[in-house]
Design a protein around this motif. Structure first.
Motif, PDB file in Angstrom:
ATOM      1  N   PRO A   1       0.822  -1.216   0.000  1.00 41.27           N
ATOM      2  CA  PRO A   1       0.000   0.000   0.000  1.00 41.27           C
ATOM      3  C   PRO A   1       0.856   1.268   0.000  1.00 41.27           C
ATOM      4  O   PRO A   1       1.573   1.548   0.953  1.00 41.27           O
ATOM      5  N   MET A   2       0.771   2.017  -1.074  1.00 41.00           N
ATOM      6  CA  MET A   2       1.530   3.271  -1.210  1.00 41.00           C
ATOM      7  C   MET A   2       0.562   4.397  -1.561  1.00 41.00           C
ATOM      8  O   MET A   2       0.885   5.290  -2.339  1.00 41.00           O
ATOM      9  N   TRP A   3      -0.643   4.349  -0.987  1.00 41.96           N
ATOM     10  CA  TRP A   3      -1.676   5.287  -1.401  1.00 41.96           C
ATOM     11  C   TRP A   3      -1.960   6.375  -0.370  1.00 41.96           C
ATOM     12  O   TRP A   3      -1.436   7.474  -0.490  1.00 41.96           O
ATOM     13  N   VAL A   4      -2.775   6.113   0.649  1.00 40.83           N
ATOM     14  CA  VAL A   4      -3.230   7.165   1.557  1.00 40.83           C
ATOM     15  C   VAL A   4      -2.042   7.818   2.281  1.00 40.83           C
ATOM     16  O   VAL A   4      -1.012   7.186   2.515  1.00 40.83           O
ATOM     17  N   ALA A   5      -2.191   9.098   2.645  1.00 43.01           N
ATOM     18  CA  ALA A   5      -1.110   9.872   3.278  1.00 43.01           C
ATOM     19  C   ALA A   5      -1.000   9.515   4.759  1.00 43.01           C
ATOM     20  O   ALA A   5      -1.446  10.251   5.644  1.00 43.01           O
ATOM     21  N   ASP A   6      -0.358   8.391   5.000  1.00 44.88           N
ATOM     22  CA  ASP A   6      -0.231   7.777   6.324  1.00 44.88           C
ATOM     23  C   ASP A   6       1.130   7.079   6.308  1.00 44.88           C
ATOM     24  O   ASP A   6       1.357   6.164   5.526  1.00 44.88           O
ATOM     25  N   MET A   7       2.064   7.546   7.136  1.00 42.75           N
ATOM     26  CA  MET A   7       3.420   6.985   7.090  1.00 42.75           C
ATOM     27  C   MET A   7       3.510   5.656   7.833  1.00 42.75           C
ATOM     28  O   MET A   7       2.752   5.407   8.767  1.00 42.75           O
ATOM     29  N   ASP A   8       4.455   4.838   7.429  1.00 40.73           N
ATOM     30  CA  ASP A   8       4.685   3.544   8.081  1.00 40.73           C
ATOM     31  C   ASP A   8       5.835   3.631   9.083  1.00 40.73           C
ATOM     32  O   ASP A   8       6.700   2.753   9.133  1.00 40.73           O
ATOM     33  N   PHE A   9       5.848   4.698   9.865  1.00 43.35           N
ATOM     34  CA  PHE A   9       6.858   4.891  10.907  1.00 43.35           C
ATOM     35  C   PHE A   9       6.169   4.979  12.265  1.00 43.35           C
ATOM     36  O   PHE A   9       5.085   5.562  12.385  1.00 43.35           O
ATOM     37  N   VAL A  10       6.825   4.444  13.278  1.00 46.16           N
ATOM     38  CA  VAL A  10       6.341   4.627  14.650  1.00 46.16           C
ATOM     39  C   VAL A  10       6.485   6.101  15.027  1.00 46.16           C
ATOM     40  O   VAL A  10       7.467   6.748  14.666  1.00 46.16           O
ATOM     41  N   SER A  11       5.513   6.640  15.734  1.00 50.97           N
ATOM     42  CA  SER A  11       5.546   8.040  16.150  1.00 50.97           C
ATOM     43  C   SER A  11       6.698   8.297  17.118  1.00 50.97           C
ATOM     44  O   SER A  11       7.293   7.359  17.666  1.00 50.97           O
ATOM     45  N   PRO A  12       7.034   9.560  17.376  1.00 53.27           N
ATOM     46  CA  PRO A  12       8.182   9.888  18.238  1.00 53.27           C
ATOM     47  C   PRO A  12       8.052   9.274  19.629  1.00 53.27           C
ATOM     48  O   PRO A  12       6.948   9.170  20.176  1.00 53.27           O
ATOM     49  N   PRO A  13       9.182   8.880  20.245  1.00 55.48           N
ATOM     50  CA  PRO A  13       9.157   8.327  21.604  1.00 55.48           C
ATOM     51  C   PRO A  13       8.452   9.235  22.599  1.00 55.48           C
ATOM     52  O   PRO A  13       7.754   8.747  23.495  1.00 55.48           O
ATOM     53  N   ALA A  14       8.603  10.554  22.448  1.00 55.57           N
ATOM     54  CA  ALA A  14       7.953  11.482  23.381  1.00 55.57           C
ATOM     55  C   ALA A  14       6.438  11.344  23.331  1.00 55.57           C
ATOM     56  O   ALA A  14       5.752  11.451  24.354  1.00 55.57           O
ATOM     57  N   VAL A  15       5.909  11.087  22.155  1.00 53.28           N
ATOM     58  CA  VAL A  15       4.465  10.902  22.000  1.00 53.28           C
ATOM     59  C   VAL A  15       4.032   9.602  22.667  1.00 53.28           C
ATOM     60  O   VAL A  15       3.033   9.558  23.406  1.00 53.28           O
ATOM     61  N   LEU A  16       4.780   8.545  22.416  1.00 52.64           N
ATOM     62  CA  LEU A  16       4.431   7.248  23.010  1.00 52.64           C
ATOM     63  C   LEU A  16       4.483   7.308  24.534  1.00 52.64           C
ATOM     64  O   LEU A  16       3.593   6.792  25.218  1.00 52.64           O
ATOM     65  N   ASP A  17       5.499   7.974  25.061  1.00 50.43           N
ATOM     66  CA  ASP A  17       5.635   8.076  26.520  1.00 50.43           C
ATOM     67  C   ASP A  17       4.475   8.867  27.126  1.00 50.43           C
ATOM     68  O   ASP A  17       3.932   8.490  28.182  1.00 50.43           O
ATOM     69  N   ALA A  18       4.099   9.968  26.490  1.00 49.94           N
ATOM     70  CA  ALA A  18       3.005  10.789  27.013  1.00 49.94           C
ATOM     71  C   ALA A  18       1.683  10.018  26.990  1.00 49.94           C
ATOM     72  O   ALA A  18       0.886  10.100  27.936  1.00 49.94           O
ATOM     73  N   LEU A  19       1.443   9.271  25.918  1.00 54.87           N
ATOM     74  CA  LEU A  19       0.218   8.483  25.826  1.00 54.87           C
ATOM     75  C   LEU A  19       0.180   7.383  26.887  1.00 54.87           C
ATOM     76  O   LEU A  19      -0.854   7.152  27.525  1.00 54.87           O
ATOM     77  N   LYS A  20       1.323   6.700  27.092  1.00 59.75           N
ATOM     78  CA  LYS A  20       1.386   5.649  28.108  1.00 59.75           C
ATOM     79  C   LYS A  20       1.075   6.209  29.492  1.00 59.75           C
ATOM     80  O   LYS A  20       0.315   5.619  30.271  1.00 59.75           O
ATOM     81  N   GLU A  21       1.653   7.363  29.802  1.00 61.12           N
ATOM     82  CA  GLU A  21       1.428   7.972  31.117  1.00 61.12           C
ATOM     83  C   GLU A  21      -0.045   8.327  31.309  1.00 61.12           C
ATOM     84  O   GLU A  21      -0.626   8.094  32.383  1.00 61.12           O
ATOM     85  N   ARG A  22      -0.661   8.857  30.256  1.00 63.07           N
ATOM     86  CA  ARG A  22      -2.081   9.249  30.367  1.00 63.07           C
ATOM     87  C   ARG A  22      -2.984   8.019  30.480  1.00 63.07           C
ATOM     88  O   ARG A  22      -3.952   8.010  31.248  1.00 63.07           O
ATOM     89  N   VAL A  23      -2.660   6.981  29.727  1.00 62.10           N
ATOM     90  CA  VAL A  23      -3.459   5.753  29.770  1.00 62.10           C
ATOM     91  C   VAL A  23      -3.346   5.099  31.141  1.00 62.10           C
ATOM     92  O   VAL A  23      -4.330   4.594  31.694  1.00 62.10           O
ATOM     93  N   GLU A  24      -2.152   5.118  31.724  1.00 59.32           N
ATOM     94  CA  GLU A  24      -1.959   4.505  33.032  1.00 59.32           C
ATOM     95  C   GLU A  24      -2.770   5.209  34.115  1.00 59.32           C
ATOM     96  O   GLU A  24      -3.117   4.609  35.130  1.00 59.32           O
ATOM     97  N   HIS A  25      -3.109   6.472  33.905  1.00 59.81           N
ATOM     98  CA  HIS A  25      -3.962   7.179  34.861  1.00 59.81           C
ATOM     99  C   HIS A  25      -5.328   6.511  34.944  1.00 59.81           C
ATOM    100  O   HIS A  25      -5.936   6.432  36.019  1.00 59.81           O
ATOM    101  N   GLY A  26      -5.836   6.044  33.806  1.00 59.81           N
ATOM    102  CA  GLY A  26      -7.005   5.180  33.803  1.00 59.81           C
ATOM    103  C   GLY A  26      -8.360   5.831  33.748  1.00 59.81           C
ATOM    104  O   GLY A  26      -9.374   5.138  33.727  1.00 59.81           O
ATOM    105  N   VAL A  27      -8.433   7.159  33.719  1.00 56.00           N
ATOM    106  CA  VAL A  27      -9.729   7.832  33.666  1.00 56.00           C
ATOM    107  C   VAL A  27      -9.799   8.652  32.377  1.00 56.00           C
ATOM    108  O   VAL A  27      -8.893   9.437  32.091  1.00 56.00           O
ATOM    109  N   PHE A  28     -10.892   8.485  31.630  1.00 55.19           N
ATOM    110  CA  PHE A  28     -11.010   9.146  30.327  1.00 55.19           C
ATOM    111  C   PHE A  28     -12.345   9.885  30.224  1.00 55.19           C
ATOM    112  O   PHE A  28     -13.145   9.647  29.324  1.00 55.19           O
TER     113      PHE A  28
END
Length: 394
Positions: free
Chosen positions: A45-72
Motif C-alpha cells: 500500500p503506497m496510497w493514503v497519506a499515512d506513514m509507516d513509521f512509529v511516532s516519536p518516543p515522546a508521544v508514546l511516553d506521554a500516551l502511556k502515562e495518560r493511559v496509566e492514569h485510567g480515567v477518560f
C-alpha cells in the motif's frame, strides 16, 4: 521509533526498521485485503497519506502515562497544549499565533467542510485548483454550493494560474481553497507566489481557506514554508488556516487539528457554524499533540532527512523512464507521477492489478492519467514497490 546507540552525527532513530501493520485495523494496509487474496500475493500500500513509521518516543511516553492514569472523562485543551502549539509555529515558521485565534477541530477534512459550510450563501461558488487533495473537490456540493476548479500550470514546476483564476471568477465566488505545501504535487509556494495570491484574494473580496497540514515536511533546505496569513494584516483578516500535527508525527488516527482565524468576525461565524455538529477533540489527541510539539523536534528533523533520501531515490528511479514523468517534490512524502504516456485512463487501477502496488488514482485529484505514490515508508518497502512497478513501467 527505537533509538540506536550511535555516533553523535548519526541518526538517533531507525526509520529503516519495518513496522508490521497488517493486523492493526489499518485502513492503509487492509483496504486491499480482498484484492490480495484474489491475486494470491501481498498488496504493497503506497496510497493514503499515512506513514509507516512509529511516532516519536515522546508521544508514546506521554500516551502511556495518560493511559496509566485510567480515567477518560470529558477533557478540554490545556494551557500547555496551546503554548506548545503557538511556540512550534513561531519557532518553525516565524508566525506569531495569538491563542485566541485557535479553534480546535477533530480533523482537517471536517475543517474543510466546516469552512465551506460557513462562508458563502447557498448556491455560491467555491474556487480551488486542480490537481488537489480529493476532499477539496467535494466540499462545495456537500454544502449546497458550486465548485469552480481551475487547473494549475504544469511547466517545470506546478504553479497557480492566477490569470485563468481571475478570468473565470464568478460574481458569486466567495471562497478560495488553497493547499500549501501542495498535495499531491509537493510544491512549496514561494513568498512571491503567495503575495500574488494574496493580492488576488483581497482584490476580489474573497475568504481563503489555507490547508497547511504538510508545512513541517519541507524536504529542501533551500525552500521554506510561509504561512499565508503571516504575509500581511490584509490577507490575515481573510484567512482560515488549517493545521495539525497528524502528518508530521504520524498521529492522524488521534484526530487533533486546528483552525487558526485571526479575524474576530470570521472566527465567530466559524464557531457558530460548527456548534452542535462538530465533536470535541479526542483527549488523547491533545496529549499526543502537546508531546509532539514540545519534544518531537529532533525526530521531525531526522524524519525530513530520511524522506528527502527516499524522494531522491524515487527521482533516480523515474529518470529515463519514457512512461513516467515526475517533477521534484519539494515537500510532503507524496510523489505525483505523470503516467499519461502509458495510455491508461486509470493507471492506479491498472498497476494494482498488474503489480500488486496500491497507488492513489489521479482522477480523484481532478487529473486523470496520474498516480500519487506515498514514499513515507522504509527504503526497503519503497524498493519492493518500485521493483514491482518496473514490471510495467521499465
Amino acid at each position: 521509533m527505537t533509538a540506536k546507540q550511535t555516533e553523535p552525527h548519526e541518526p538517533l532513530f531507525n526509520f529503516d526498521q519495518p513496522v508490521a501493520r497488517e493486523s492493526t485495523d489499518s485502513d492503509k494496509w487492509q483496504r486491499y485485503q480482498q484484492e490480495a487474496e484474489r491475486q494470491g500475493r501481498d498488496i504493497i500500500p503506497m496510497w493514503v497519506a499515512d506513514m509507516d513509521f512509529v511516532s516519536p518516543p515522546a508521544v508514546l511516553d506521554a500516551l502511556k502515562e495518560r493511559v496509566e492514569h485510567g480515567v477518560f472523562g470529558y477533557g478540554k485543551v490545556s494551557e500547555g497544549m496551546t503554548d506548545a502549539f503557538c511556540h512550534w509555529y513561531a519557532a518553525q515558521h516565524n508566525w506569531q499565533i495569538d491563542p485566541k485565534w485557535i479553534v480546535w477541530l477533530p480533523g482537517l477534512v471536517g475543517g474543510l467542510h466546516a469552512v465551506a459550510r460557513t462562508f458563502g450563501e447557498a448556491g455560491s461558488t467555491v474556487m480551488t485548483h486542480t490537481p488537489v487533495y480529493p476532499p477539496f473537490l467535494k466540499v462545495a456540493e456537500r454544502n449546497h454550493k458550486q465548485l469552480q476548479a481551475v487547473p494549475m500550470r504544469e511547466g517545470p514546476r506546478w504553479s497557480l494560474d492566477l490569470e485563468t483564476m481571475q478570468a473565470q471568477l464568478k460574481s458569486n465566488t466567495r471562497l478560495f481553497m488553497l493547499c500549501n505545501p501542495h498535495n499531491p504535487t509537493g510544491r512549496v509556494f514561494s513568498k512571491e507566489e503567495l503575495q500574488q495570491l494574496s493580492n488576488f484574494i483581497v482584490k476580489n473580496d474573497l475568504v481563503v481557506c489555507s490547508d497547511e497540514i504538510h508545512c513541517d515536511l519541507v524536504l529542501d533546505k533551500s525552500r521554506r514554508h510561509i504561512p499565508l496569513a503571516s504575509l500581511n494584516p490584509e490577507i490575515a483578516a481573510r484567512t482560515i488556516t488549517l493545521l495539525a500535527p497528524s502528518k508530521t508525527f504520524n498521529i492522524a488516527g488521534l484526530a487533533c487539528s486546528a483552525a487558526v482565524i485571526p479575524d474576530h468576525k470570521l472566527r465567530l461565524d466559524f464557531k457558530r457554524s460548527i456548534q452542535g455538529f462538530m465533536p470535541e477533540v479526542n483527549l488523547l489527541g491533545f496529549v499526543a499533540a502537546e508531546a509532539a510539539y514540545r519534544n518531537g523536534g529532533v525526530w521531525r528533523e531526522q524524519l525530513v532527512s530520511y524522506l528527502a533520501q527516499n524522494r531522491n531515490h524515487l527521482m533516480r528511479w523515474a529518470e529515463g523512464k519514457q512512461q513516467v514523468d515526475l517533477k521534484f517534490p519539494e515537500a510532503t512524502y507524496l510523489a505525483w507521477l505523470d503516467l499519461r504516456a502509458t495510455g491508461q485512463e486509470k493507471p492506479a487501477q491498472w498497476l494494482l492489478k498488474e503489480t500488486g502496488v496500491a497507488l492513489s488514482e489521479g482522477a480523484d485529484f481532478g487529473l486523470p492519467g496520474f498516480v500519487r505514490l506515498n514514499f513515507g515508508c522504509s527504503l526497503g518497502q519503497l524498493d519492493r514497490a518500485l521493483e514491482r512497478l518496473d514490471q510495467m513501467l521499465n
